[in-house]
Design a protein around this motif. Structure first.
Motif, PDB file in Angstrom:
ATOM      1  N   ASN A   1       7.854  16.235 -17.021  1.00 22.30           N
ATOM      2  CA  ASN A   1       7.920  15.787 -18.420  1.00 22.30           C
ATOM      3  C   ASN A   1       8.329  14.315 -18.516  1.00 22.30           C
ATOM      4  OD1 ASN A   1       7.557  16.248 -21.164  1.00 22.30           O
ATOM      5  ND2 ASN A   1       9.698  16.757 -21.496  1.00 22.30           N
ATOM      6  N   GLU A   2       7.742  13.491 -17.634  1.00 23.48           N
ATOM      7  CA  GLU A   2       8.070  12.074 -17.634  1.00 23.48           C
ATOM      8  C   GLU A   2       7.095  11.248 -18.456  1.00 23.48           C
ATOM      9  OE1 GLU A   2       8.212  10.952 -13.556  1.00 23.48           O
ATOM     10  OE2 GLU A   2       9.854  12.312 -13.050  1.00 23.48           O
ATOM     11  N   LEU A   3       5.932  11.801 -18.778  1.00 23.85           N
ATOM     12  CA  LEU A   3       4.942  11.061 -19.549  1.00 23.85           C
ATOM     13  C   LEU A   3       5.316  11.087 -21.031  1.00 23.85           C
ATOM     14  CD1 LEU A   3       1.584  12.092 -17.846  1.00 23.85           C
ATOM     15  CD2 LEU A   3       3.030  10.104 -17.393  1.00 23.85           C
TER      16      LEU A   3
ATOM     17  N   LEU B   1       3.569  10.020  -9.506  1.00 26.80           N
ATOM     18  CA  LEU B   1       2.727  10.271 -10.678  1.00 26.80           C
ATOM     19  C   LEU B   1       2.221  11.712 -10.690  1.00 26.80           C
ATOM     20  CD1 LEU B   1       1.411   9.072 -13.197  1.00 26.80           C
ATOM     21  CD2 LEU B   1      -0.503   8.317 -11.762  1.00 26.80           C
ATOM     22  N   ARG B   2       1.964  12.254  -9.508  1.00 24.94           N
ATOM     23  CA  ARG B   2       1.498  13.647  -9.442  1.00 24.94           C
ATOM     24  C   ARG B   2       2.562  14.611  -9.983  1.00 24.94           C
ATOM     25  NH1 ARG B   2      -3.135  14.479  -6.709  1.00 24.94           N
ATOM     26  NH2 ARG B   2      -3.915  12.761  -5.425  1.00 24.94           N
ATOM     27  N   GLN B   3       3.832  14.230  -9.872  1.00 28.79           N
ATOM     28  CA  GLN B   3       4.908  15.090 -10.346  1.00 28.79           C
ATOM     29  C   GLN B   3       5.328  14.762 -11.776  1.00 28.79           C
ATOM     30  OE1 GLN B   3       7.908  14.338  -7.426  1.00 28.79           O
ATOM     31  NE2 GLN B   3       6.878  15.481  -5.797  1.00 28.79           N
ATOM     32  N   ALA B   4       4.790  13.661 -12.313  1.00 31.41           N
ATOM     33  CA  ALA B   4       5.257  13.200 -13.629  1.00 31.41           C
ATOM     34  C   ALA B   4       4.966  14.209 -14.730  1.00 31.41           C
ATOM     35  CB  ALA B   4       4.612  11.848 -13.958  1.00 31.41           C
TER      36      ALA B   4
ATOM     37  N   ARG C   1      -0.152  -0.507 -14.382  1.00 28.21           N
ATOM     38  CA  ARG C   1       0.219  -0.233 -12.995  1.00 28.21           C
ATOM     39  C   ARG C   1      -0.182   1.165 -12.556  1.00 28.21           C
ATOM     40  NH1 ARG C   1       6.313  -0.819 -10.440  1.00 28.21           N
ATOM     41  NH2 ARG C   1       5.707  -0.652  -8.229  1.00 28.21           N
ATOM     42  N   PHE C   2       0.026   2.154 -13.434  1.00 28.08           N
ATOM     43  CA  PHE C   2      -0.224   3.521 -12.962  1.00 28.08           C
ATOM     44  C   PHE C   2      -1.581   4.091 -13.372  1.00 28.08           C
ATOM     45  CE2 PHE C   2       1.868   4.429 -17.069  1.00 28.08           C
ATOM     46  CZ  PHE C   2       1.051   5.410 -17.597  1.00 28.08           C
ATOM     47  N   ILE C   3      -2.226   3.539 -14.422  1.00 33.99           N
ATOM     48  CA  ILE C   3      -3.545   4.069 -14.815  1.00 33.99           C
ATOM     49  C   ILE C   3      -4.584   3.866 -13.706  1.00 33.99           C
ATOM     50  CG2 ILE C   3      -5.480   3.746 -16.397  1.00 33.99           C
ATOM     51  CD1 ILE C   3      -3.250   5.433 -17.532  1.00 33.99           C
ATOM     52  N   PRO C   4      -4.665   2.671 -13.063  1.00 32.56           N
ATOM     53  CA  PRO C   4      -5.624   2.538 -11.946  1.00 32.56           C
ATOM     54  C   PRO C   4      -5.339   3.528 -10.824  1.00 32.56           C
ATOM     55  CG  PRO C   4      -4.883   0.379 -12.685  1.00 32.56           C
ATOM     56  CD  PRO C   4      -4.018   1.375 -13.381  1.00 32.56           C
ATOM     57  N   ILE C   5      -4.034   3.791 -10.574  1.00 30.96           N
ATOM     58  CA  ILE C   5      -3.701   4.769  -9.538  1.00 30.96           C
ATOM     59  C   ILE C   5      -4.176   6.165  -9.960  1.00 30.96           C
ATOM     60  CG2 ILE C   5      -1.798   5.903  -8.335  1.00 30.96           C
ATOM     61  CD1 ILE C   5      -0.262   3.273  -8.521  1.00 30.96           C
ATOM     62  N   ALA C   6      -3.973   6.485 -11.216  1.00 28.92           N
ATOM     63  CA  ALA C   6      -4.417   7.796 -11.712  1.00 28.92           C
ATOM     64  C   ALA C   6      -5.930   7.939 -11.603  1.00 28.92           C
ATOM     65  CB  ALA C   6      -3.971   7.975 -13.157  1.00 28.92           C
ATOM     66  N   GLU C   7      -6.662   6.865 -11.902  1.00 29.37           N
ATOM     67  CA  GLU C   7      -8.124   6.932 -11.838  1.00 29.37           C
ATOM     68  C   GLU C   7      -8.605   7.063 -10.401  1.00 29.37           C
ATOM     69  OE1 GLU C   7      -9.184   3.372 -13.882  1.00 29.37           O
ATOM     70  OE2 GLU C   7      -9.353   4.379 -15.833  1.00 29.37           O
ATOM     71  N   SER C   8      -8.002   6.300  -9.480  1.00 34.47           N
ATOM     72  CA  SER C   8      -8.447   6.342  -8.089  1.00 34.47           C
ATOM     73  C   SER C   8      -8.055   7.642  -7.396  1.00 34.47           C
ATOM     74  CB  SER C   8      -7.879   5.150  -7.323  1.00 34.47           C
ATOM     75  OG  SER C   8      -6.449   5.204  -7.294  1.00 34.47           O
ATOM     76  N   SER C   9      -6.974   8.290  -7.849  1.00 31.87           N
ATOM     77  CA  SER C   9      -6.487   9.504  -7.194  1.00 31.87           C
ATOM     78  C   SER C   9      -7.026  10.786  -7.821  1.00 31.87           C
ATOM     79  CB  SER C   9      -4.958   9.541  -7.247  1.00 31.87           C
ATOM     80  OG  SER C   9      -4.509   9.602  -8.586  1.00 31.87           O
ATOM     81  N   GLY C  10      -7.747  10.671  -8.930  1.00 30.35           N
ATOM     82  CA  GLY C  10      -8.258  11.862  -9.597  1.00 30.35           C
ATOM     83  C   GLY C  10      -7.276  12.494 -10.566  1.00 30.35           C
ATOM     84  N   LEU C  11      -6.084  11.859 -10.739  1.00 25.62           N
ATOM     85  CA  LEU C  11      -5.091  12.414 -11.665  1.00 25.62           C
ATOM     86  C   LEU C  11      -5.425  12.136 -13.116  1.00 25.62           C
ATOM     87  CD1 LEU C  11      -1.819  11.440  -9.769  1.00 25.62           C
ATOM     88  CD2 LEU C  11      -2.774  13.733 -10.025  1.00 25.62           C
ATOM     89  N   ILE C  12      -6.401  11.256 -13.341  1.00 27.05           N
ATOM     90  CA  ILE C  12      -6.688  10.845 -14.717  1.00 27.05           C
ATOM     91  C   ILE C  12      -7.186  12.017 -15.553  1.00 27.05           C
ATOM     92  CG2 ILE C  12      -9.091  10.192 -14.335  1.00 27.05           C
ATOM     93  CD1 ILE C  12      -6.454   8.320 -16.434  1.00 27.05           C
TER      94      ILE C  12
ATOM     95  N   VAL D   1       0.845  -1.202   0.000  1.00 26.19           N
ATOM     96  CA  VAL D   1       0.000   0.000   0.000  1.00 26.19           C
ATOM     97  C   VAL D   1       0.876   1.246   0.000  1.00 26.19           C
ATOM     98  CG1 VAL D   1      -1.753   1.287   1.278  1.00 26.19           C
ATOM     99  CG2 VAL D   1      -1.852  -1.224   1.171  1.00 26.19           C
ATOM    100  N   ARG D   2       1.939   1.189   0.833  1.00 32.66           N
ATOM    101  CA  ARG D   2       2.830   2.348   0.868  1.00 32.66           C
ATOM    102  C   ARG D   2       3.527   2.547  -0.481  1.00 32.66           C
ATOM    103  NH1 ARG D   2       3.815   0.639   6.312  1.00 32.66           N
ATOM    104  NH2 ARG D   2       5.637  -0.592   5.684  1.00 32.66           N
ATOM    105  N   GLU D   3       3.850   1.438  -1.117  1.00 32.02           N
ATOM    106  CA  GLU D   3       4.460   1.538  -2.437  1.00 32.02           C
ATOM    107  C   GLU D   3       3.512   2.188  -3.436  1.00 32.02           C
ATOM    108  OE1 GLU D   3       6.049  -1.375  -6.023  1.00 32.02           O
ATOM    109  OE2 GLU D   3       5.803  -2.176  -3.993  1.00 32.02           O
ATOM    110  N   THR D   4       2.255   1.810  -3.335  1.00 36.27           N
ATOM    111  CA  THR D   4       1.246   2.405  -4.220  1.00 36.27           C
ATOM    112  C   THR D   4       1.126   3.906  -3.972  1.00 36.27           C
ATOM    113  OG1 THR D   4       0.031   0.325  -4.303  1.00 36.27           O
ATOM    114  CG2 THR D   4      -1.166   2.336  -4.927  1.00 36.27           C
ATOM    115  N   LEU D   5       1.151   4.282  -2.674  1.00 35.99           N
ATOM    116  CA  LEU D   5       1.063   5.703  -2.350  1.00 35.99           C
ATOM    117  C   LEU D   5       2.276   6.457  -2.873  1.00 35.99           C
ATOM    118  CD1 LEU D   5      -0.332   5.554   1.303  1.00 35.99           C
ATOM    119  CD2 LEU D   5      -1.555   6.172  -0.787  1.00 35.99           C
ATOM    120  N   ALA D   6       3.456   5.828  -2.767  1.00 40.84           N
ATOM    121  CA  ALA D   6       4.660   6.475  -3.291  1.00 40.84           C
ATOM    122  C   ALA D   6       4.569   6.642  -4.800  1.00 40.84           C
ATOM    123  CB  ALA D   6       5.897   5.641  -2.913  1.00 40.84           C
TER     124      ALA D   6
END
Length: 916
Positions: free
Chosen positions: A670-672, A663-666, A708-719, A653-658
């Motif tokens: 210019n990492e995307l 991802l918020r800084q990506a 790996r990161f799209i579900p995180i983006a969707e759950s965090s509102g970053l999508i 879970v902590r890894e997911t949060l990290a």
């Protein structure tokens, strides 16, 4: 400033102006008129007579006598001359007095009947204010007050002025002495109590030294004119109010220049332009460009018409955003300041036009519909049937006209069935259900029949409308679709929906029996390497084999479900934890057996994460999360083992949060990245489009998988910001290719559910297109089935608004969702993308072939294009081409590539250019 009438300036009131300005006419000759002629005569007589006598006579005595006589004669002649001069002066003076008296009498008569009141004032002094010296005889007729009241009271006028006008009146009087002349208007209360508007014109009369002697005034009742002006202003105000509050658009334009003069609020709202913008436009700017010639022909007809009023037919107008709508115009031509203007009222008839179009479409639907349609009279006798009715039943229109549907009875339903059907139809006006009928050939077939009663204005039934579908071919498909809705398309295992249902039953049973339920998350280790090395066909076959093994290894009351890719969820019911662990080990051993596929043999190992109900969670979602944490822990420990949920799993879970923080800084770092995969015509092989695929190049983790990161983006509102970046970047890249002279094609980007629900989505799309300079046709938005199946007015309105922009719309991964196909009838999409899970089974899996064939046929009947994803073999391409699939995407033609590689390997190979 308005001047006094000419006749009034030429003929002032004799009783006022004569006494104030003109000197009195003399009653006797003036000194100069008498003396000067006499002196002239005397000098001439003396000098002339003396000279004459000196010449004629030399005798001095005689000369003296003559001189004496000459003096007497001179006296007599002088007396006569003076007499004549005085008489002449008296006659002239008398004549002047008569003329002046006549003029005074005539002017006095005119002023008695004149509506103008003439008066004279003496300017104010330090001791006394304004004083009336003279006022016309018509004062009482005009004001209602006698002259004596005016003359007796110095402030009489001011006492009768309307209170609201007093300040203006006093200021004007003060200005009079500075300007020497004044004209102003105020309200005056007449003797009968009426308030009357007065036009007062005053002029100061100065003496030779420039000092004010008198003020002469002309006072005119202008109430009728003032009231007319007020009425005119009120009429103009009412017109403006009616013009502005009219709910229909209204405007005025110049018939010569066609420029707008004014528009109302409804016009601004309907067309989207501001008032200032309208004032720079002509009526041609709100018509489609291709209708300019028709507009000018219409304008010329209006210019030549004798009748200023006319009504147009249905026309198309253009809003600021470019959208078109139907209107009906009524207009009236009028003159203003010598210009021919036209007042126009625009009635939006888009609904009526759509209704007419709807009726036309209904007629086409009636004849072209694949469903059988019939209409009967109130007694149930056929009135009309469509072509599909004839094709399904075998009976043509002439064969059934005048007969009843009883000719189609199969005998499968008894009388009670038909009695209940008619009872429901008569009570509710509608019946729907399955019925078995018989074709003309004698074949019995099932159909889904809907009958509706059509009533007249009084509520009596006058027609019955029946619509039916031959369901014999669809029953098998319905069973297959029902199975797909609750089962995985590849393995046939229960999907998440069915898993949730069975979990509820298992949990309730365990609670009742005080036993346990294990939730196992099974992940096939290194399955991605198998896919990469041997292809998806081999991977899919392996997954189906493993699914069958797991299903055979568990008890009937247990559930094996595929979660996606190489992940499976297993529900194991047991009495205690130890028993559940042993069963999980047996399941792992079963998976570890070799799998022979053709010439290849695979040794598969799996990591299994175990969470226990109710110890690790009381809900399936919590247990799934716990089991996923456990399996991730097992894989971190090397895989091929069981992992039990524990506190240590929170590390995941902590890894997911990290990962979420990174991802918020990506975006800012210019990492995307975007990779592009080509889309090709299935027949010609020509490049027709490209799909933009998101990648994350993490500075430490490297290339992070979208899974790996799209579900995180969707759950965090970053999508939302990420999706917006994807759309802008994809369009920017296409524009850059175009500017570089490369042949470019439309680009497709995925819309997440969160993006689709964004109320500003349409504005974001418009802004992205404007920033890139590309037309809307260069953008395709891919909607997931989860978006499409939200059969709401918001969904339909959003899709329609996007479609009106001109962008293309597609349904991605079509057929994998747990949904009804009814949404396709209401959504304005262009293309269905067939999911690669169905494409992989082509040429060897009849079920997949049937599904793909059905999707292509469905799209064709709805007028939609189809694109197959994941095409990797020539056999798959051949099947798709034969079935009529228009476009393909997959490794067979092109892999996803960075933009530089895509430009070199795909765009440069596209010849001729698709879009320039």
């Amino acid at each position: 400033m308005v001047k006094l009438p000419r006749w009034l300036r030429r003929h002032p009131d004799p009783s006022a102006l004569a006494s104030l300005e003109a000197p009195a006419s003399p009653s006797v000759p003036t000194t100069a008129r008498v003396v000067l002629p006499f002196i002239a005569f005397g000098v001439a007589w003396i000098l002339g007579s003396d000279h004459l006598l000196d010449v004629l006579f030399e005798d001095k005595d005689l000369l003296r006598q003559l001189q004496s006589g000459k003096g007497i004669v001179f006296v007599l002649l002088s007396a006569w001359l003076i007499h004549e001069l005085v008489r002449h002066s008296q006659r002239v003076s008398a004549h002047q007095r008569d003329v002046l008296r006549n003029e005074r009498d005539r002017l006095a008569q005119i002023l008695r009947v004149s509506p103008t009141l003439i008066y004279a004032l003496r300017p104010p002094t330090a001791e006394m204010g304004w004083r009336i010296e003279h006022i016309g005889e018509n004062v009482e007729r005009i004001t209602g007050y006698p002259a004596v009241d005016w003359l007796a009271t110095p402030d009489y006028l001011r006492q009768h002025i309307h209170p609201d006008d007093l300040a203006h009146f006093d200021a004007s009087q003060r200005r009079l002495m500075l300007d020497g002349e004044l004209q102003h208007e105020y309200r005056f209360r007449r003797g009968d109590g009426q308030w009357r508007w007065i036009d007062d014109h005053l002029r100061v009369i100065f003496d030779a030294d420039g000092a004010p002697r008198h003020v002469v005034g002309a006072w005119l009742d202008v109430t009728e004119r003032k009231q007319a002006e007020i009425d005119l202003r009120e009429a103009a105000t009412r017109y403006q109010e009616l013009f502005e509050i009219n709910p229909w658009p209204m405007w005025v334009y110049d018939l010569e220049t066609l420029r707008f003069h004014s528009v109302n609020n409804a016009t601004v709202a309907a067309y989207g332009y501001s008032r200032d913008e309208f004032m720079t436009m002509t009526v041609a700017d709100v018509r489609p460009a291709n209708q300019y010639a028709e507009l000018m022909q219409r304008i010329e007809q209006i210019r030549q018409r004798d009748d200023p009023f006319s009504i147009s037919g249905e026309l198309q107008h253009k809003r600021k955003d470019g959208s078109l709508f139907w209107i009906e115009l009524s207009g009236h031509t009028f003159l203003r300041d010598g210009r021919r203007l036209r007042l126009v009222l625009a009635k939006d008839v888009s609904d009526r036009h759509r209704a007419d179009e709807h009726l036309r479409l209904i007629g086409q639907v009636f004849q072209l519909s694949h469903e059988g349609i019939f209409i009967t009279d109130a007694r149930g006798r056929f009135v009309a049937v469509n072509q599909s009715f004839a094709e399904i039943t075998g009976y043509g229109p002439d064969e059934v006209r005048g007969r009843t549907p009883a000719i189609l009875k199969s005998g499968r339903q008894d009388a009670a069935f038909y009695q209940a059907m008619w009872s429901r139809l008569l009570r509710d006006g509608r019946w729907e259900g399955e019925i078995w009928n018989r074709r003309k050939s004698g074949e019995v077939f099932p159909e889904w029949l809907s009958i509706s009663a059509i009533r007249d204005a009084s509520g009596h039934v006058e027609r019955y409308l029946g619509i039916f579908t031959d369901t014999s071919a669809r029953k098998a498909a319905d069973a297959r679709i029902a199975h797909l809705q609750s089962h995985d398309a590849l393995t046939g295992l229960p999907n998440a929906v069915l898993l949730a249902d069975r979990a509820q039953v298992a949990f309730a049973t365990a609670l009742r029996n005080r036993s346990a339920v294990a939730v196992l998350h099974v992940n096939i280790d290194h399955f991605g390497a198998i896919n990469e090395s041997y292809g998806h066909d081999v991977g899919d076959t392996l997954l189906k084999t493993l699914a069958a093994r797991m299903l055979a290894a568990v008890a009937p009351e247990d559930t094996v479900s595929r979660r996606g890719a190489d992940d499976f969820i297993v529900l194991l019911a047991g009495s205690h934890t130890q028993e559940l662990s042993q069963r999980a080990l047996r399941l792992k051993d079963v998976l570890a057996k070799e799998v022979a596929l053709g010439d290849q043999t695979f040794h598969v190992v799996a990591s299994i994460g175990i969470a226990e109900y109710p110890t690790d969670g009381a809900e399936l979602a919590a247990l799934l999360q716990a089991a996923e944490s456990a399996v991730q822990q097992a894989k971190r420990e090397g895989g091929d083992r069981l992992g039990f949920y524990s506190r240590a799993s929170h590390e995941q879970v902590r890894e997911t949060l990290a990962l979420e923080r990174a991802l918020r800084q990506a975006l800012g770092r210019n990492e995307l990245r975007l990779h592009y995969q080509g889309q090709f015509d299935a027949v010609s092989g020509a490049l027709v489009g490209a799909e933009a695929l998101l990648r994350w190049q993490h500075p430490e983790l490297g290339l992070v998988s979208p899974a790996r990161f799209i579900p995180i983006a969707e759950s965090s509102g970053l999508i939302r910001p990420i999706g917006l970046w994807v759309m802008n970047e994809a369009l920017r890249q296409v524009a850059a290719w175009r500017d570089a002279g490369l042949p470019v094609v439309p680009v497709a980007v995925n819309l997440s559910l969160a993006q689709f629900r964004d109320p500003d989505l349409r504005d974001h799309v418009i802004a992205a297109l404007r920033a890139s300079g590309l037309s809307a046709t260069m953008l395709e938005l891919e909607l997931t089935e989860s978006i499409a199946m939200e059969d709401s007015e918001h969904t339909i309105a959003t899709v329609d608004s996007l479609k009106r922009l001109g962008v293309q719309l597609a349904i991605d991964d079509f057929g994998t969702g747990y949904s009804s196909l009814s949404y396709l009838k209401r959504l304005s999409v262009d293309r269905l993308k067939i999911d690669q899970s169905f494409v992989r089974g082509l040429r060897y899996d009849p079920d997949d072939e049937a599904i793909v064939r059905s999707v292509i046929g469905l799209a064709r009947s709805l007028g939609l294009q189809t694109l197959a994803e994941g095409v990797e073999t020539e056999e798959q391409l051949s099947f798709l081409r034969d079935e009529g699939c228009q476009q393909i995407q997959g490794y067979l033609k092109a892999r996803p590539m960075p933009p530089e590689a895509f430009a070199q390997q795909v765009l440069l190979a596209a010849s001729p250019p698709i879009v320039s």
